[in-house]
Design a protein around this motif. Structure first.
Motif, PDB file in Angstrom:
ATOM      1  N   LEU A 249      44.996  38.914  34.901  1.00  8.06           N
ATOM      2  CA  LEU A 249      46.164  39.709  34.521  1.00  8.06           C
ATOM      3  C   LEU A 249      46.529  40.719  35.601  1.00  8.06           C
ATOM      4  CD1 LEU A 249      45.659  40.494  30.719  1.00  8.06           C
ATOM      5  CD2 LEU A 249      47.645  39.382  31.752  1.00  8.06           C
ATOM      6  N   LEU A 250      45.536  41.345  36.215  1.00  2.00           N
ATOM      7  CA  LEU A 250      45.802  42.326  37.260  1.00  2.00           C
ATOM      8  C   LEU A 250      46.528  41.706  38.453  1.00  2.00           C
ATOM      9  CD1 LEU A 250      42.492  44.412  37.279  1.00  2.00           C
ATOM     10  CD2 LEU A 250      44.771  45.238  36.658  1.00  2.00           C
ATOM     11  N   VAL A 251      46.215  40.454  38.740  1.00  2.00           N
ATOM     12  CA  VAL A 251      46.817  39.784  39.897  1.00  2.00           C
ATOM     13  C   VAL A 251      48.169  39.174  39.556  1.00  2.00           C
ATOM     14  CG1 VAL A 251      46.530  37.934  41.590  1.00  2.00           C
ATOM     15  CG2 VAL A 251      44.562  39.320  40.922  1.00  2.00           C
ATOM     16  N   LEU A 252      48.254  38.454  38.436  1.00  2.00           N
ATOM     17  CA  LEU A 252      49.466  37.712  38.104  1.00  2.00           C
ATOM     18  C   LEU A 252      50.405  38.466  37.173  1.00  2.00           C
ATOM     19  CD1 LEU A 252      47.974  34.140  37.471  1.00  2.00           C
ATOM     20  CD2 LEU A 252      49.018  35.015  39.575  1.00  2.00           C
ATOM     21  N   GLY A 253      49.861  39.388  36.375  1.00  2.00           N
ATOM     22  CA  GLY A 253      50.662  40.031  35.344  1.00  2.00           C
ATOM     23  C   GLY A 253      50.875  39.070  34.183  1.00  2.00           C
ATOM     24  N   PRO A 254      51.296  39.559  33.008  1.00  2.00           N
ATOM     25  CA  PRO A 254      51.488  38.684  31.852  1.00  2.00           C
ATOM     26  C   PRO A 254      52.497  37.560  32.104  1.00  2.00           C
ATOM     27  CG  PRO A 254      51.479  40.981  31.170  1.00  2.00           C
ATOM     28  CD  PRO A 254      51.501  40.979  32.670  1.00  2.00           C
ATOM     29  N   GLY A 255      53.616  37.886  32.775  1.00  2.00           N
ATOM     30  CA  GLY A 255      54.628  36.865  33.033  1.00  2.00           C
ATOM     31  C   GLY A 255      54.137  35.773  33.961  1.00  2.00           C
ATOM     32  N   GLY A 256      53.480  36.172  35.062  1.00  2.00           N
ATOM     33  CA  GLY A 256      52.944  35.180  35.989  1.00  2.00           C
ATOM     34  C   GLY A 256      51.865  34.337  35.357  1.00  2.00           C
ATOM     35  N   LEU A 257      51.017  34.943  34.529  1.00  2.00           N
ATOM     36  CA  LEU A 257      49.965  34.190  33.853  1.00  2.00           C
ATOM     37  C   LEU A 257      50.564  33.190  32.871  1.00  2.00           C
ATOM     38  CD1 LEU A 257      47.064  33.582  33.061  1.00  2.00           C
ATOM     39  CD2 LEU A 257      47.063  35.639  31.643  1.00  2.00           C
TER      40      LEU A 257
END
Length: 426
Positions: A249-257
């Protein structure tokens, strides 16, 4: 109430108690820390958005209640079959049968999903063929004896934990300059329905601790071993899942994940660690193999227990005189899973399996509610929260999963009623 299953007339009835606490914990870890963590994060993020971690926490609470109820029951009834035995002994024959039916059918679908996950990562163009080969190979391992299965599971768990540790450390360290803790932004765009659906999807990744209970007849000193092994395996799994979810989550964020097909692979790429991608792919394939190994093991033991009581063909209750495993049950389960792996898709198999697993644990919690203090009853709130949580999460799943799952349970109930009527007439 009887605490042991009826022996199968003319057939070897007892399995050997060979598994201690470390082996039981490893079997539980091998069942939980599998392909679920590689596959369930993205759909859970699509359902809950920034509420993903809330969904993970909710799934963990329900899993803890289920684990506690299962551990107390398994210590009292240390026989193969898990909730099939508990439901039969505490609630009546029908509820035990329904739990066994939900487990065998649902987990057979889960076996197919895990096998297809192996195929997808190893050779995407021939996923079904690789899946069938994996089922055949692991059925042979289980056939050769449960000790060999425990040893292989220990190796698989070590490999998967190492891969996940590398992912967490590398992704968070290499992307430290770009990481924004605000990306977690817990719950700001989440809805109650989304969080519940995410919890149901993430629960799929937790639902392996019961494998320890289904092997109750092969565990040494089960009254002491099972209550220690189940919460230990669950606690380790929760820590691992939380670390992985937070780092991604820290790297991609909710949207990216939510948009990622392979979240851990995408996280590695986003952190600039392209060399880690093949490592993640290998880890996912090994994890799925570990889950598949333990799933086949558990389904065959529940099949054995149901066959002993004539809910399935009695011939499946046979125990091999040399390898001391339910060899006919294992061969049948392996054959059915191989056919399913050759003809189904991962998404449909997982949705169907989740509903069946939650129904299974609902009956476990209802059974634990009937325990007396002398029988090791847990705090009353635990089975209540567990039962309520299982039902809520089951019906919060996507509608097709609910409809198909409920239909299959009704088919099982109808088959039970038909058998009862036929037996009565005879």
């Amino acid at each position: 109430m009887s605490s042991t299953p009826s022996p199968a007339a003319g057939l070897p009835a007892e399995l050997q108690r060979r598994l201690g606490v470390p082996d039981a914990v490893m079997i539980g870890l091998g069942s939980m820390i599998g392909a679920g963590i590689f596959a369930s994060l993205a759909p859970a993020a699509r359902a809950a958005g920034s509420g993903l971690l809330l969904g993970l926490a909710l799934a963990a609470v329900v899993a803890y209640c289920n684990a506690t109820s299962s551990a107390r029951l398994a210590a009292l009834y240390p026989a193969s079959g898990g909730t099939y035995v508990y439901g039969r002994e505490r609630l009546g024959e029908f509820w035990g049968y329904l739990a066994g039916w939900a487990f065998v059918v649902g987990k057979t679908a889960s076996c197919a999903a895990m096998a297809l996950t192996v195929g997808t990562y190893v050779w995407p163009g021939q996923a079904h063929a690789v899946a069938v080969a994996a089922v055949v190979a692991l059925t042979a391992v289980n056939y050769a004896g449960v000790q060999k299965s425990a040893l292989l599971t220990r190796i698989i768990v070590a490999v998967v934990l190492a891969v996940l540790a590398v992912v967490v450390v590398v992704v968070t360290s290499l992307s430290s300059g770009a990481v924004d803790a605000a990306r977690l932004d817990i719950g700001t765009d989440a809805t109650a329905g989304g969080v519940l659906q995410a919890a149901g999807l993430l629960f799929f990744a937790f639902a392996g601790y019961a494998r320890i209970a289904t092997l109750g007849e092969e565990i040494r000193d089960p009254a002491r071993t099972i209550p220690r092994a189940i919460p230990t395996a669950l606690g380790i799994t929760l820590v691992v899942y939380t670390l992985v979810a937070v780092s991604v989550l820290l790297v991609l964020g909710p949207g990216g994940l939510a948009a990622a097909d392979a979240p851990l692979t995408e996280a590695a790429r986003a952190a600039g660690a392209d060399w880690l991608v093949p490592v993640v792919r290998v880890g996912a394939a090994v994890a799925a193999l570990g889950s598949l190994l333990a799933l086949i093991l558990g389904v065959s033991r529940t099949t054995l227990a149901m066959a002993r009581d004539h809910h399935l063909p009695h011939a499946l209750a046979a125990v091999h005189p040399r390898f001391e495993v339910p060899h006919r049950a294992e061969l049948l389960v392996g054959a059915v899973v191989a056919i399913a792996a050759a003809t189904t898709d991962v998404r449909g198999a997982i949705g169907f399996s989740s509903f069946g697993v939650l129904a299974y644990y609902a009956i476990a919690n209802a059974s634990a509610w009937t325990l007396t203090p002398a029988e090791g009853r847990p705090d009353r709130a635990i089975p209540v929260v567990g039962l309520t949580g299982c039902l809520v999460l089951a019906f919060a799943l996507p509608l097709p999963s609910v409809v198909i799952g409920a239909a299959v349970l009704l088919i099982g109930a109808a088959a039970y009623a038909t058998r009862r009527v036929t037996t009565h007439r005879q």
